[in-house]
Scaffold this motif. Sequence first.
Motif, PDB file in Angstrom:
ATOM      1  N   VAL B 388       0.764  -0.870   0.012  1.00 49.67           N
ATOM      2  CA  VAL B 388      -0.097   0.186  -0.049  1.00 49.67           C
ATOM      3  C   VAL B 388       0.880   1.260  -0.079  1.00 49.67           C
ATOM      4  N   ALA B 389       0.871   2.046  -1.102  1.00 54.73           N
ATOM      5  CA  ALA B 389       1.773   3.223  -1.300  1.00 54.73           C
ATOM      6  C   ALA B 389       0.897   4.458  -1.650  1.00 54.73           C
ATOM      7  N   THR B 390       1.902   5.617  -1.178  1.00 53.93           N
ATOM      8  CA  THR B 390       1.178   6.845  -1.511  1.00 53.93           C
ATOM      9  C   THR B 390       2.348   7.736  -2.030  1.00 53.93           C
ATOM     10  N   PRO B 391       2.019   8.572  -3.160  1.00 54.49           N
ATOM     11  CA  PRO B 391       2.887   9.730  -3.802  1.00 54.49           C
ATOM     12  C   PRO B 391       2.913  10.699  -2.819  1.00 54.49           C
ATOM     13  N   GLN B 392       1.799  11.019  -1.927  1.00 56.56           N
ATOM     14  CA  GLN B 392       1.775  12.507  -1.337  1.00 56.56           C
ATOM     15  C   GLN B 392       1.995  12.316   0.311  1.00 56.56           C
ATOM     16  N   LYS B 393       2.003  13.451   0.721  1.00 59.42           N
ATOM     17  CA  LYS B 393       2.274  13.562   2.373  1.00 59.42           C
ATOM     18  C   LYS B 393       0.795  13.601   3.127  1.00 59.42           C
ATOM     19  N   ASN B 394       0.983  13.072   4.147  1.00 50.17           N
ATOM     20  CA  ASN B 394      -0.185  13.053   5.134  1.00 50.17           C
ATOM     21  C   ASN B 394      -1.344  12.250   4.627  1.00 50.17           C
ATOM     22  N   PHE B 395      -0.819  11.017   4.154  1.00 42.47           N
ATOM     23  CA  PHE B 395      -1.813  10.156   3.756  1.00 42.47           C
ATOM     24  C   PHE B 395      -1.728   8.640   4.625  1.00 42.47           C
ATOM     25  N   LEU B 396      -1.285   8.846   5.754  1.00 47.04           N
ATOM     26  CA  LEU B 396      -0.893   7.861   6.567  1.00 47.04           C
ATOM     27  C   LEU B 396      -2.313   7.460   6.991  1.00 47.04           C
ATOM     28  N   HIS B 397      -3.219   8.013   7.294  1.00 54.07           N
ATOM     29  CA  HIS B 397      -4.576   7.705   7.936  1.00 54.07           C
ATOM     30  C   HIS B 397      -5.395   6.751   6.749  1.00 54.07           C
ATOM     31  N   LEU B 427       8.536   2.170  -4.029  1.00 52.79           N
ATOM     32  CA  LEU B 427       8.361   1.083  -4.955  1.00 52.79           C
ATOM     33  C   LEU B 427       9.653   0.179  -5.026  1.00 52.79           C
ATOM     34  N   HIS B 428      10.879   0.679  -4.627  1.00 53.11           N
ATOM     35  CA  HIS B 428      12.133  -0.039  -4.422  1.00 53.11           C
ATOM     36  C   HIS B 428      11.914  -1.127  -3.471  1.00 53.11           C
ATOM     37  N   TYR B 429      11.148  -0.833  -2.501  1.00 52.36           N
ATOM     38  CA  TYR B 429      11.046  -1.877  -1.386  1.00 52.36           C
ATOM     39  C   TYR B 429      10.155  -3.024  -2.282  1.00 52.36           C
ATOM     40  N   PRO B 436       4.510  -8.411  -5.925  1.00 50.52           N
ATOM     41  CA  PRO B 436       3.856  -8.349  -7.112  1.00 50.52           C
ATOM     42  C   PRO B 436       3.172  -7.114  -7.409  1.00 50.52           C
ATOM     43  N   LEU B 437       2.186  -6.563  -6.557  1.00 45.04           N
ATOM     44  CA  LEU B 437       1.155  -5.649  -6.689  1.00 45.04           C
ATOM     45  C   LEU B 437       1.295  -4.381  -5.729  1.00 45.04           C
ATOM     46  N   VAL B 438       1.200  -3.138  -6.274  1.00 41.48           N
ATOM     47  CA  VAL B 438       1.065  -2.037  -5.301  1.00 41.48           C
ATOM     48  C   VAL B 438      -0.080  -1.348  -5.638  1.00 41.48           C
ATOM     49  N   VAL B 439      -0.801  -0.955  -4.484  1.00 47.69           N
ATOM     50  CA  VAL B 439      -2.340   0.024  -4.814  1.00 47.69           C
ATOM     51  C   VAL B 439      -1.775   1.284  -4.382  1.00 47.69           C
ATOM     52  N   ILE B 440      -1.793   2.292  -5.157  1.00 52.47           N
ATOM     53  CA  ILE B 440      -1.573   3.546  -4.718  1.00 52.47           C
ATOM     54  C   ILE B 440      -2.653   4.440  -4.565  1.00 52.47           C
ATOM     55  N   ILE B 441      -2.488   5.300  -3.649  1.00 52.96           N
ATOM     56  CA  ILE B 441      -3.578   6.114  -3.222  1.00 52.96           C
ATOM     57  C   ILE B 441      -3.208   7.657  -2.950  1.00 52.96           C
ATOM     58  N   GLY B 442      -3.903   8.619  -3.381  1.00 51.74           N
ATOM     59  CA  GLY B 442      -3.347  10.129  -3.306  1.00 51.74           C
ATOM     60  C   GLY B 442      -4.431  10.877  -3.502  1.00 51.74           C
ATOM     61  N   GLU B 443      -4.243  12.070  -3.566  1.00 52.22           N
ATOM     62  CA  GLU B 443      -5.636  13.203  -3.519  1.00 52.22           C
ATOM     63  C   GLU B 443      -6.352  12.915  -4.533  1.00 52.22           C
ATOM     64  N   GLN B 444      -5.842  12.955  -5.653  1.00 51.06           N
ATOM     65  CA  GLN B 444      -6.720  12.822  -7.086  1.00 51.06           C
ATOM     66  C   GLN B 444      -7.605  11.588  -7.008  1.00 51.06           C
TER      67      GLN B 444
END
Lengths: 480, 480
Positions: B388-397, B427-429, B436-444
Amino acid sequence: MPPFGFLHMRVWASLFGQLLRSPRAVCIREVHFHSQGTRDLSPQQMVVREKILDMVVGCFKRHGAKRLDTPAFELKEMLTEKYGEDSGLIYDLKDQGGELLSLRYDLTVPFARYLAMNKVKKMKRYHVGKVWRRESPTIVQGRYREFCQCDFDIAGQFDPMIPDAECLKIMCEILSGLQLGDFIIKVNDRRVLDGMFAVCGVPESKFHAICSLIDKLDKISWKDVRHEMVAKKGLAPEVADRIGDYVQCHGGVSLIEQMFQDPRLSQNKQALDGLGDLKLLFEYLTLFGIAEKISFDLSLARGLDYYTGVIYEAVLLQTPAQAQESFNVGSVAAGGRYDKLVGMFDPKGHKVPCVGLSIGVERIFSIVEQRMKTFGQKIRTTETQVFVATPQKNFLHERLKLIAELWDAGIKAELLYKNNPKLLTQLHYCEDMGIPLVVIIGEQEMKEGIIKLRSVASREEVAIKRENLVAEIQKRLSES
Amino acid sequence: MPPFGFLHMRVWASLFGQLLRSPRAVCIREVHFHSQGTRDLSPQQMVVREKILDMVVGCFKRHGAKRLDTPAFELKEMLTEKYGEDSGLIYDLKDQGGELLSLRYDLTVPFARYLAMNKVKKMKRYHVGKVWRRESPTIVQGRYREFCQCDFDIAGQFDPMIPDAECLKIMCEILSGLQLGDFIIKVNDRRVLDGMFAVCGVPESKFHAICSLIDKLDKISWKDVRHEMVAKKGLAPEVADRIGDYVQCHGGVSLIEQMFQDPRLSQNKQALDGLGDLKLLFEYLTLFGIAEKISFDLSLARGLDYYTGVIYEAVLLQTPAQAQESFNVGSVAAGGRYDKLVGMFDPKGHKVPCVGLSIGVERIFSIVEQRMKTFGQKIRTTETQVFVATPQKNFLHERLKLIAELWDAGIKAELLYKNNPKLLTQLHYCEDMGIPLVVIIGEQEMKEGIIKLRSVASREEVAIKRENLVAEIQKRLSES
């Protein structure tokens, strides 16, 4: 992934169906109990045990943990000064030349030793293994001198309370998954405890001793604990009473807020640090959807020396009837933060902060076994799928050739180790052992190039071409 | 059942693909080796170990065995007079009050003790567990003072040689399944050995000692063994020479026939009984299709005291190159018949005939580990499916809420324990850990009610409706 690992859902359901009921007596009369305080585990017990361990390990893997193993014995010096008053329970090996050795007392100290020895700064690992303690065995509560532990720990310097919250999430997932009935996880913080002792007027030299006494509150009453504090540990009665006021408090986030406002506690830096972390922890627990399972409890102390921050302990909740019988199943999972233990093993004292948990699987085994006995549940102790039988004499050679073919095809198969067994004996064996299919070979079948396949449950028999046997069995097994 | 238990076929194939090559050096420099002769097992080692153990246990289950467990320590008296000259290798516990205890030396004696104690007359069981021996650790050969054993045994009075043949079949299935290269199983019988000693002129009081010397033939030459027989054990040179003639013999059924005709051996009742059973055994081995893997070998003695009948030992065959380097991988599985051991634990001396085998898994672990190192193979030590990844700050919650949803759906998921990790770090991790899979969540994504699902291998990203995420992940995982 099926929720229960490789287990067939029906098997699991039949095994755990009755667990939906709330726990009753945990006392088990063990026929295999030895005078030295250990026991053998029968095939029935091993089946229950493996199913429970599979669930626990499945959860650890779901959270990305690696598996580690360490030896049963450590250098004796590695274990000293880690367990406080419990150090007397460590088993030592006889000095037969070479290093002085002791059997491990838990899996946490070996993990810390491993991290320091290999200079590992970051690791999420689980460990399932036996530990040994020279306690007077209280078999009634499912306590033995040899028992299994299942530990999950996160080592590394991270942002506060994220790994700690995951540990509590794991405990909830496992206890919910095992359907042991309702439970609650008590949470406290060693810094809050130390701060509480300080503001109540306990001299710092007595913190450890008083902490150990608080830890007894789940077994003996506050009155008795207070008596020990005053009579044995030399605490002034008013100091003990101040402690008494605090340790009766338990609740949720609102209690944390209340303690922030507490006129005495709010003056103590350590306590405020602990309370701040607990507040953040509850924020994360709410996001994980488990906050209602967690209770901030100022009476929770945990016996071990090495904890430095958050501590927690899960207990099964009693039904009113059980409470009346003053029945206590005790803690079924526990853990906490220990930020200084790894540093004790490092020559330069480099610290690696850690937080972890241990599932009290022996207690859980006892509960599950007891329930299965109460409900007279029969457990299959083998996984045999097919039995190779014959109604005729002098068919051993054919049976051996046939069963080798099944084994080589990966089919789980058995036969009786007799030259000329009776058909009835063979069929009874299948019913006793719960084997679902029987292949029957005889003179007539040999002549016709066929074989009979019999369902033990329905007693239906069909004739199959000899060369199609393996395929037909595999088809039936995949459908069932 | 898939042939390799719950393992994904591809994982297995990638792990064992290289095993098709023949074994080379087994020496492993262990970084985790301790001065006390034990070692930690790293996550990489645990992965290899568990895959091998799963295969071994899978085979035991295929043959209808139940699982048993016994404590790490036994009463000291239980272990005395069971191991002959090796008794000095037993670890004793310190006398801290109570019974005198010793760590178990193998899994066979505890099994026999279990049968006698519980008056069990018939049982097919397997046992996987650690045993301890105070040997000077020869790490080069993968020998440690703590090691794992995998035992399968059949207890009970049955028609001759049927269970014995099944034990050999199991050894073949496991060694073939592990693809360790070509192997052979040497077979002999203690009664043939005793008969041979008798007809050669060895006094009965020296049978044990001479048998132990014969057992050394895989490590030292006949010349040296003969020297010890004469110089140390006081055997007449001509007696030793007569033994020398026999122990050079090995072959198939024809050698059994030849020994039946042997002018000296054919005069000895014990030898004839042993030869008769071996002949029957080969008949069954032929039906099982494994006779060509078995060699009747008069030099096979097996060290342990408790064997009474058929004995066997599997060795990996060397390529000519290895033989030239005088490289010896030694025995990888062994066992035999012990009909009197259970009686030694029964107050009335009631016997339960037993036959069994032990897989030398530590030796096998060493071989596999060495090969993987040689081929620089990378092993996944976790099973995490989704990050579970995010490109943005303040997205821990948001990340915490999302990952809890995945865990609750049984999906193996991880995130970084940081408030604001960099996307590249995340992504390096995944690449490092083989997730195999990453879910990415951000503001948009939050605004649009979607989530991005990224394949780490192809770097392709697709947008999915937030509420369909779990279903989509499960679909992808079931397809892969």
